[in-house]
Design a protein around this motif. Sequence first.
Motif, PDB file in Angstrom:
ATOM      1  N   GLN A  14      46.918  54.906  41.755  1.00  0.00           N
ATOM      2  CA  GLN A  14      47.776  54.023  40.967  1.00  0.00           C
ATOM      3  C   GLN A  14      47.867  52.589  41.506  1.00  0.00           C
ATOM      4  O   GLN A  14      48.362  51.708  40.819  1.00  0.00           O
ATOM      5  N   VAL A  15      47.409  52.343  42.717  1.00  0.00           N
ATOM      6  CA  VAL A  15      47.540  51.007  43.294  1.00  0.00           C
ATOM      7  C   VAL A  15      46.475  50.084  42.706  1.00  0.00           C
ATOM      8  O   VAL A  15      45.469  50.549  42.166  1.00  0.00           O
ATOM      9  N   PRO A  16      46.695  48.764  42.810  1.00  0.00           N
ATOM     10  CA  PRO A  16      45.677  47.835  42.309  1.00  0.00           C
ATOM     11  C   PRO A  16      44.310  48.097  42.952  1.00  0.00           C
ATOM     12  O   PRO A  16      44.219  48.451  44.131  1.00  0.00           O
ATOM     13  N   GLU A  17      43.281  47.922  42.169  1.00  0.00           N
ATOM     14  CA  GLU A  17      41.911  48.220  42.593  1.00  0.00           C
ATOM     15  C   GLU A  17      41.552  47.568  43.935  1.00  0.00           C
ATOM     16  O   GLU A  17      40.923  48.191  44.791  1.00  0.00           O
ATOM     17  N   GLU A  18      41.992  46.330  44.141  1.00  0.00           N
ATOM     18  CA  GLU A  18      41.620  45.601  45.359  1.00  0.00           C
ATOM     19  C   GLU A  18      42.291  46.160  46.620  1.00  0.00           C
ATOM     20  O   GLU A  18      41.958  45.748  47.729  1.00  0.00           O
ATOM     21  N   ARG A  19      43.190  47.102  46.463  1.00  0.00           N
ATOM     22  CA  ARG A  19      43.858  47.713  47.624  1.00  0.00           C
ATOM     23  C   ARG A  19      43.414  49.145  47.894  1.00  0.00           C
ATOM     24  O   ARG A  19      43.723  49.692  48.946  1.00  0.00           O
ATOM     25  N   LYS A  20      42.716  49.748  46.966  1.00  0.00           N
ATOM     26  CA  LYS A  20      42.374  51.171  47.102  1.00  0.00           C
ATOM     27  C   LYS A  20      41.566  51.470  48.360  1.00  0.00           C
ATOM     28  O   LYS A  20      41.883  52.415  49.092  1.00  0.00           O
ATOM     29  N   ASP A  21      40.532  50.701  48.622  1.00  0.00           N
ATOM     30  CA  ASP A  21      39.708  50.974  49.803  1.00  0.00           C
ATOM     31  C   ASP A  21      40.520  50.872  51.085  1.00  0.00           C
ATOM     32  O   ASP A  21      40.391  51.706  51.977  1.00  0.00           O
ATOM     33  N   ALA A  22      41.355  49.840  51.172  1.00  0.00           N
ATOM     34  CA  ALA A  22      42.176  49.657  52.372  1.00  0.00           C
ATOM     35  C   ALA A  22      43.145  50.825  52.552  1.00  0.00           C
ATOM     36  O   ALA A  22      43.330  51.327  53.673  1.00  0.00           O
ATOM     37  N   LEU A  23      43.770  51.289  51.469  1.00  0.00           N
ATOM     38  CA  LEU A  23      44.713  52.408  51.583  1.00  0.00           C
ATOM     39  C   LEU A  23      43.994  53.707  51.926  1.00  0.00           C
ATOM     40  O   LEU A  23      44.506  54.513  52.709  1.00  0.00           O
ATOM     41  N   GLU A  24      42.820  53.902  51.359  1.00  0.00           N
ATOM     42  CA  GLU A  24      42.059  55.107  51.699  1.00  0.00           C
ATOM     43  C   GLU A  24      41.653  55.092  53.170  1.00  0.00           C
ATOM     44  O   GLU A  24      41.728  56.112  53.853  1.00  0.00           O
ATOM     45  N   VAL A 116      55.602  47.061  59.417  1.00  0.00           N
ATOM     46  CA  VAL A 116      54.569  46.072  59.701  1.00  0.00           C
ATOM     47  C   VAL A 116      53.910  45.761  58.363  1.00  0.00           C
ATOM     48  O   VAL A 116      53.453  46.669  57.657  1.00  0.00           O
ATOM     49  N   ARG A 117      53.897  44.475  58.005  1.00  0.00           N
ATOM     50  CA  ARG A 117      53.363  44.049  56.714  1.00  0.00           C
ATOM     51  C   ARG A 117      51.969  43.446  56.881  1.00  0.00           C
ATOM     52  O   ARG A 117      51.759  42.611  57.756  1.00  0.00           O
ATOM     53  N   PHE A 118      51.057  43.876  56.015  1.00  0.00           N
ATOM     54  CA  PHE A 118      49.697  43.350  56.003  1.00  0.00           C
ATOM     55  C   PHE A 118      49.453  42.705  54.644  1.00  0.00           C
ATOM     56  O   PHE A 118      49.343  43.395  53.631  1.00  0.00           O
ATOM     57  N   LYS A 119      49.360  41.382  54.632  1.00  0.00           N
ATOM     58  CA  LYS A 119      49.164  40.661  53.369  1.00  0.00           C
ATOM     59  C   LYS A 119      47.693  40.542  53.009  1.00  0.00           C
ATOM     60  O   LYS A 119      47.362  40.385  51.847  1.00  0.00           O
ATOM     61  N   LYS A 120      46.827  40.600  53.988  1.00  0.00           N
ATOM     62  CA  LYS A 120      45.374  40.529  53.767  1.00  0.00           C
ATOM     63  C   LYS A 120      44.777  41.889  54.112  1.00  0.00           C
ATOM     64  O   LYS A 120      44.843  42.336  55.256  1.00  0.00           O
ATOM     65  N   MET A 121      44.179  42.518  53.119  1.00  0.00           N
ATOM     66  CA  MET A 121      43.671  43.880  53.317  1.00  0.00           C
ATOM     67  C   MET A 121      42.577  43.947  54.377  1.00  0.00           C
ATOM     68  O   MET A 121      42.458  44.942  55.086  1.00  0.00           O
ATOM     69  N   ASN A 122      41.799  42.888  54.529  1.00  0.00           N
ATOM     70  CA  ASN A 122      40.717  42.924  55.514  1.00  0.00           C
ATOM     71  C   ASN A 122      41.211  42.647  56.931  1.00  0.00           C
ATOM     72  O   ASN A 122      40.420  42.632  57.864  1.00  0.00           O
ATOM     73  N   ASP A 123      42.511  42.451  57.102  1.00  0.00           N
ATOM     74  CA  ASP A 123      43.078  42.213  58.432  1.00  0.00           C
ATOM     75  C   ASP A 123      43.900  43.377  58.955  1.00  0.00           C
ATOM     76  O   ASP A 123      44.611  43.235  59.947  1.00  0.00           O
TER      77      ASP A 123
END
Length: 154
Positions: A14-24, A116-123
Motif C-alpha cells: 500500500q505504500v508509494p511505489e518509490e518507498r517499496k524497495d526501501a521498506l522491503e 528515527v526519521r529517514f527522509k531520503k530512502m537511499n540514506d
Amino acid sequence: MKYEATSPEDYISQVPEERKDALEKLRKTIKENLPDGFEEGIQYGMIGYFVPLSTYPDGYHCSPNEPLPFMCFASQKNSVNLYHSGIYAIPEIHEWFVNEYPKHSSRKLDMGKSCVRFKKMNDIPYELIGELVKKISVDQWISVYENNVKNRRK
C-alpha cells in the motif's frame, strides 16, 4: 499516513511505489537480525516486532491484550520512521546509536525519543539498523520493560 493493512506484505503493497524497495529491504534487515522469540505483525497500524502473549502473557500495560511492543517502522507523509523502544529505554543503546550513526550516514541524525526519521530512502543505514536490532534479546527486553514500568508506578 495510516494504512489499513492486515500483514507486513499488505502494508508494503500500500505504500508509494518509490518507498517499496526501501521498506522491503528494511524489513529483510530487521528479520535477518532479530533475536529469536520476537514476532512480526501489524501493530498500531505499522509493521511491528513484539514479544508474543504466549511468551509474555501480561502484555503491554496500556493494553494488556496486546503483545509487548519492541520496535516497528512506518511510511509516514515525509519520511520512513523507525521506532525502537530500546533507544528510548536504555541510555547505553541511545548513546551507542547516536555515536555510530555518523559512521553510516552523511546525513544529520533526525531523531525523536524513540523515532528515527529517514527522509531520503537511499540514506537508510541498513547495516547500522541490523546491529541495533541484535542488541536486545526477548528476555532482556522484558526485564527492561518490567523495571521501567515498576519504577514509574512507584
